[in-house]
Design an enzyme around this catalytic site. Sequence first.
Site, PDB file in Angstrom:
ATOM      1  N   LYS A   1       0.824  -1.223   0.000  1.00  0.00           N
ATOM      2  CA  LYS A   1       0.000   0.000   0.000  1.00  0.00           C
ATOM      3  C   LYS A   1       0.854   1.267   0.000  1.00  0.00           C
ATOM      4  O   LYS A   1       0.360   2.351  -0.276  1.00  0.00           O
ATOM      5  CB  LYS A   1      -0.986  -0.002   1.172  1.00  0.00           C
ATOM      6  CG  LYS A   1      -0.391   0.171   2.542  1.00  0.00           C
ATOM      7  CD  LYS A   1      -1.507   0.291   3.579  1.00  0.00           C
ATOM      8  CE  LYS A   1      -0.946   0.559   4.971  1.00  0.00           C
ATOM      9  NZ  LYS A   1      -2.026   0.738   5.961  1.00  0.00           N
ATOM     10  N   ASP A   2       2.170   1.137   0.315  1.00  0.00           N
ATOM     11  CA  ASP A   2       3.077   2.288   0.259  1.00  0.00           C
ATOM     12  C   ASP A   2       3.631   2.518  -1.138  1.00  0.00           C
ATOM     13  O   ASP A   2       4.285   3.536  -1.392  1.00  0.00           O
ATOM     14  CB  ASP A   2       4.269   2.090   1.209  1.00  0.00           C
ATOM     15  CG  ASP A   2       3.880   2.173   2.671  1.00  0.00           C
ATOM     16  OD1 ASP A   2       2.825   2.753   2.969  1.00  0.00           O
ATOM     17  OD2 ASP A   2       4.637   1.653   3.506  1.00  0.00           O
TER      18      ASP A   2
ATOM     19  N   ARG B   1      -9.607   6.138   6.036  1.00  0.00           N
ATOM     20  CA  ARG B   1     -10.242   5.601   7.245  1.00  0.00           C
ATOM     21  C   ARG B   1     -11.192   6.617   7.861  1.00  0.00           C
ATOM     22  O   ARG B   1     -12.290   6.280   8.289  1.00  0.00           O
ATOM     23  CB  ARG B   1      -9.168   5.192   8.261  1.00  0.00           C
ATOM     24  CG  ARG B   1      -8.397   3.934   7.859  1.00  0.00           C
ATOM     25  CD  ARG B   1      -7.246   3.660   8.816  1.00  0.00           C
ATOM     26  NE  ARG B   1      -6.545   2.419   8.469  1.00  0.00           N
ATOM     27  CZ  ARG B   1      -5.266   2.195   8.692  1.00  0.00           C
ATOM     28  NH1 ARG B   1      -4.513   3.137   9.253  1.00  0.00           N
ATOM     29  NH2 ARG B   1      -4.717   1.034   8.359  1.00  0.00           N
TER      30      ARG B   1
ATOM     31  N   ARG C   1       0.081  10.680  13.605  1.00  0.00           N
ATOM     32  CA  ARG C   1       1.165  10.006  12.897  1.00  0.00           C
ATOM     33  C   ARG C   1       1.992   9.234  13.907  1.00  0.00           C
ATOM     34  O   ARG C   1       1.774   9.322  15.099  1.00  0.00           O
ATOM     35  CB  ARG C   1       2.047  11.028  12.171  1.00  0.00           C
ATOM     36  CG  ARG C   1       1.521  11.392  10.788  1.00  0.00           C
ATOM     37  CD  ARG C   1       2.667  11.764   9.860  1.00  0.00           C
ATOM     38  NE  ARG C   1       3.581  10.648   9.643  1.00  0.00           N
ATOM     39  CZ  ARG C   1       4.765  10.775   9.056  1.00  0.00           C
ATOM     40  NH1 ARG C   1       5.173  11.961   8.648  1.00  0.00           N
ATOM     41  NH2 ARG C   1       5.549   9.731   8.889  1.00  0.00           N
ATOM     42  N   GLY C   2       2.973   8.482  13.421  1.00  0.00           N
ATOM     43  CA  GLY C   2       3.858   7.764  14.323  1.00  0.00           C
ATOM     44  C   GLY C   2       3.775   6.265  14.125  1.00  0.00           C
ATOM     45  O   GLY C   2       2.916   5.764  13.395  1.00  0.00           O
ATOM     46  N   ASN C   3       4.682   5.537  14.783  1.00  0.00           N
ATOM     47  CA  ASN C   3       4.679   4.083  14.660  1.00  0.00           C
ATOM     48  C   ASN C   3       3.568   3.472  15.509  1.00  0.00           C
ATOM     49  O   ASN C   3       2.804   4.189  16.165  1.00  0.00           O
ATOM     50  CB  ASN C   3       6.057   3.519  15.028  1.00  0.00           C
ATOM     51  CG  ASN C   3       6.458   3.846  16.469  1.00  0.00           C
ATOM     52  OD1 ASN C   3       5.614   4.092  17.330  1.00  0.00           O
ATOM     53  ND2 ASN C   3       7.758   3.844  16.728  1.00  0.00           N
TER      54      ASN C   3
ATOM     55  N   THR D   1       3.579   4.495  19.196  1.00  0.00           N
ATOM     56  CA  THR D   1       3.143   5.885  19.384  1.00  0.00           C
ATOM     57  C   THR D   1       1.630   5.983  19.283  1.00  0.00           C
ATOM     58  O   THR D   1       0.971   6.626  20.117  1.00  0.00           O
ATOM     59  CB  THR D   1       3.796   6.799  18.332  1.00  0.00           C
ATOM     60  OG1 THR D   1       5.220   6.731  18.466  1.00  0.00           O
ATOM     61  CG2 THR D   1       3.340   8.237  18.505  1.00  0.00           C
ATOM     62  N   ARG D   2       1.062   5.328  18.290  1.00  0.00           N
ATOM     63  CA  ARG D   2      -0.387   5.434  18.067  1.00  0.00           C
ATOM     64  C   ARG D   2      -1.181   4.779  19.193  1.00  0.00           C
ATOM     65  O   ARG D   2      -2.148   5.354  19.696  1.00  0.00           O
ATOM     66  CB  ARG D   2      -0.746   4.834  16.707  1.00  0.00           C
ATOM     67  CG  ARG D   2      -0.153   5.639  15.551  1.00  0.00           C
ATOM     68  CD  ARG D   2      -0.498   5.056  14.191  1.00  0.00           C
ATOM     69  NE  ARG D   2       0.237   5.755  13.135  1.00  0.00           N
ATOM     70  CZ  ARG D   2      -0.276   6.110  11.963  1.00  0.00           C
ATOM     71  NH1 ARG D   2      -1.523   5.830  11.672  1.00  0.00           N
ATOM     72  NH2 ARG D   2       0.457   6.742  11.070  1.00  0.00           N
TER      73      ARG D   2
ATOM     74  N   CYS E   1      -9.413  12.255  -9.671  1.00  0.00           N
ATOM     75  CA  CYS E   1     -10.044  12.531  -8.393  1.00  0.00           C
ATOM     76  C   CYS E   1      -8.970  12.583  -7.318  1.00  0.00           C
ATOM     77  O   CYS E   1      -8.014  11.813  -7.372  1.00  0.00           O
ATOM     78  CB  CYS E   1     -11.036  11.400  -8.110  1.00  0.00           C
ATOM     79  SG  CYS E   1     -11.548  11.195  -6.433  1.00  0.00           S
TER      80      CYS E   1
END
Length: 329
Positions: free
Chosen positions: A83-84, A136, A157-159, A162-163, A250
């Site tokens: 997905k990256d 999301r 944001r963050g790993n 962190t989340r 879009c």
Amino acid sequence: MNATHRPLRLGTRRSQLAMAQSGGVAEQVTRLTGRPVELVEITTYGDVSREALATIGGTGVFVSALREALLAGEIDFAVHSLKDLPTAEPEGLALAALPTRADPRDVLVARDGLTFDGLTADATRPVRIGTGSPRRAAQLNSWARSLGRPVETVAIRGNVDTRIGFVRSGELDAVVLAAAGLHRLGRAGEISEALSPDIMLPAPGQGALAIECAASDADLVTRLSGLDDPHTRAAVTAERALLATLEAGCSAPVGAYADLLPGDGTHGQNVTELRLRGVVGTTDGTTLVQLSTTGPLPASPGEAAAVGRALAEEMLAKGAAGLMGEREH
């Protein structure tokens, strides 16, 4: 050292999740080729920047440094979260393998292990849910609105640590993460609820890994292709073709999921159909365009891509082209 015995150099991002993913692939490649694999850690711009991903360029910020190292011959192959990966394949590189996909779903990690229903039972207080993904946020806001539940999506944001830390500290009630990442980190026990694709379509390619190497190294391309899963390739090729077509017309966040269905209605291995679902919407969830199509299992990546393009064109015709928002990452 003889080239056939020299360790293969696998380029990976430095994050804990990327290292876990790459370590798993390294073991598979060693079993497949008989050659040792060493991890080469590469820092990408997306890893060091604290800006919102949509601001600094979305998907490609995690990929370009790895691709530059590949093209320069500093590493032999790289592992990416699919997905990256930008939808355009760069000249000189080959997507040698797309291994069997992990769980593609998004999940909720919530305070007290609560589900969405449990979190939002008190309709007098908005529930704060963190996500760095406009895709999301769009679907979560739409879902909450349809149930009459107040939700406030908070950009983070963050790993993974962190989340989840935002929830543990009480700053947020929950965060939305990818199931595959938590499974690969051995942290599936922290999942409060897995969100069905019927509620939230994942990012195109979510849960899948991509193994990329120099196209000129035909022997390595052939060896790595032994890790390719044809069903995964068909599904994610359709999803990424849908994304590529929508990106051209879009700028709203996109979700897509292709699942493979047995034609006889059982849950056996006789996969004969592919169902592709797509969604595009505004980040506040007030407007979503959702469509799906089901047809015979594509016989080639080209056929799978055609399915994705056709559904995207239909979505654009249904109003997706008029929706504006932050690009998904």
